[in-house]
Design an enzyme around this catalytic site. Structure first.
Site, PDB file in Angstrom:
ATOM      1  N   ASP A  96       0.827  -1.200   0.000  1.00 16.88           N
ATOM      2  CA  ASP A  96       0.000   0.000   0.000  1.00 16.88           C
ATOM      3  C   ASP A  96       0.864   1.254   0.000  1.00 16.88           C
ATOM      4  OD1 ASP A  96      -2.665  -0.810  -0.090  1.00 16.88           O
ATOM      5  OD2 ASP A  96      -2.802  -1.082   2.078  1.00 16.88           O
ATOM      6  N   GLU A 195     -13.818  -3.052  -1.794  1.00 20.61           N
ATOM      7  CA  GLU A 195     -14.043  -3.234  -0.364  1.00 20.61           C
ATOM      8  C   GLU A 195     -15.437  -2.777   0.048  1.00 20.61           C
ATOM      9  OE1 GLU A 195     -12.070  -2.194   4.012  1.00 20.61           O
ATOM     10  OE2 GLU A 195     -10.991  -1.707   2.170  1.00 20.61           O
TER      11      GLU A 195
END
Length: 277
Positions: A96, A195
């Site tokens: 990330d 998500e």
């Protein structure tokens, strides 16, 4: 290696690459992805056969005890990524880009991504956002760095959202998410995380684009699934969203083992003569 061989036996692939994931999508073989933050756990996950290890900024929560992912710095992420990369032999390692390292401009984003690749030895980066970051993704990909996108509930924007509720339940936001997914593919993303969105919408996205789609709280219609390792293994149990399935209760195992160790130390049962020099 042919698509058929890779798709039918993904565990036999000596090294998972972005091409492997594309072949798995084409062959209908679901992709298994977990987070990892340290050498020891990453080695175990890799040996177990996980396809992708995500060095997530969720380290802010499960490793550092922060309420959000926002405090993570690029140096933090590079450190965790170095630990994970040192452990793996097979898995694809994606890192990330943390909050504040790519939102400013594409040049800053490219510098951040290059640091992750050079200093950690990672195989690619992940960043959050839709059309607004498409030009940034294009610049990173043009430099030869694989990028995974992330849509739906994007934790780095939690203060903007105001809650962790399901995203894109309304038609307008759902249509925007579909457009964003296409934009990320067009910008060069090799895969996409969705998500906490409705399962039906996740399936529509998965069917509408050519790149692999990996879900978390997005139903079973995606090309794969990802969970935070600490949630899946029961190391943290105070976080209980409906999309988490606990495959172990290591919190109980660890506390029980430590309790027995303390008892043996108190009673002087440990160390025994065989455990002494």
């Amino acid at each position: 290696m042919s698509t058929q061989t890779s798709a039918s036996s993904p565990s036999d692939v000596p090294r998972v690459t972005t091409k492997t994931l594309q072949e798995m999508k084409a062959g209908g073989v679901p992709i298994a992805m977990l987070t990892a933050y340290d050498f020891t756990s990453a080695r175990l996950l890799d040996q177990a056969g996980v396809d992708v290890l995500l060095v997530g900024d969720s380290a802010s929560n499960v490793m550092a005890g922060n309420e959000t992912t926002l405090p993570m710095t690029l140096d933090h992420m590079i450190y965790h990524a170095q630990c994970v990369v040192s452990a793996i032999e097979r898995a694809l390692v994606i890192v990330d880009l943390p909050f504040g390292t790519y939102q400013g401009n594409s040049k800053e984003a490219l510098v951040s991504a290059i640091r992750v690749m050079k200093e950690a030895g990672a195989h690619g980066v992940k960043l959050e956002g839709g059309q607004a970051v498409a030009s940034t993704i294009d610049r990173i990909v043009t430099a030869g760095i694989p990028v995974m996108g992330h849509l739906g509930l994007t934790p780095q924007s939690i203060y903007n959202f105001g809650s962790y509720k399901v995203r894109a339940k309304e038609e307008q936001e759902a249509e925007q998410l579909l457009e964003d997914a296409q934009s990320l593919q067009d910008a060069g993303c090799f895969a996409l995380v969705l998500e906490k969105i409705p399962a039906g919408l996740a399936k529509r996205v998965t069917d509408s684009i050519d790149i692999p789609v990996i879900g978390i709280g997005a139903g079973k219609g995606t090309d794969g699934q990802v969970l935070v390792m600490h949630d899946a293994l029961g190391l943290t149990t105070d976080f209980n969203p409906r999309f988490v399935r606990r495959y172990a209760r290591l919190d109980e195992e660890i506390k029980g083992a430590v309790g027995r160790y303390i008892e043996d130390v108190r009673s002087r049962d440990f160390p025994s003569e065989d455990e002494s020099y």
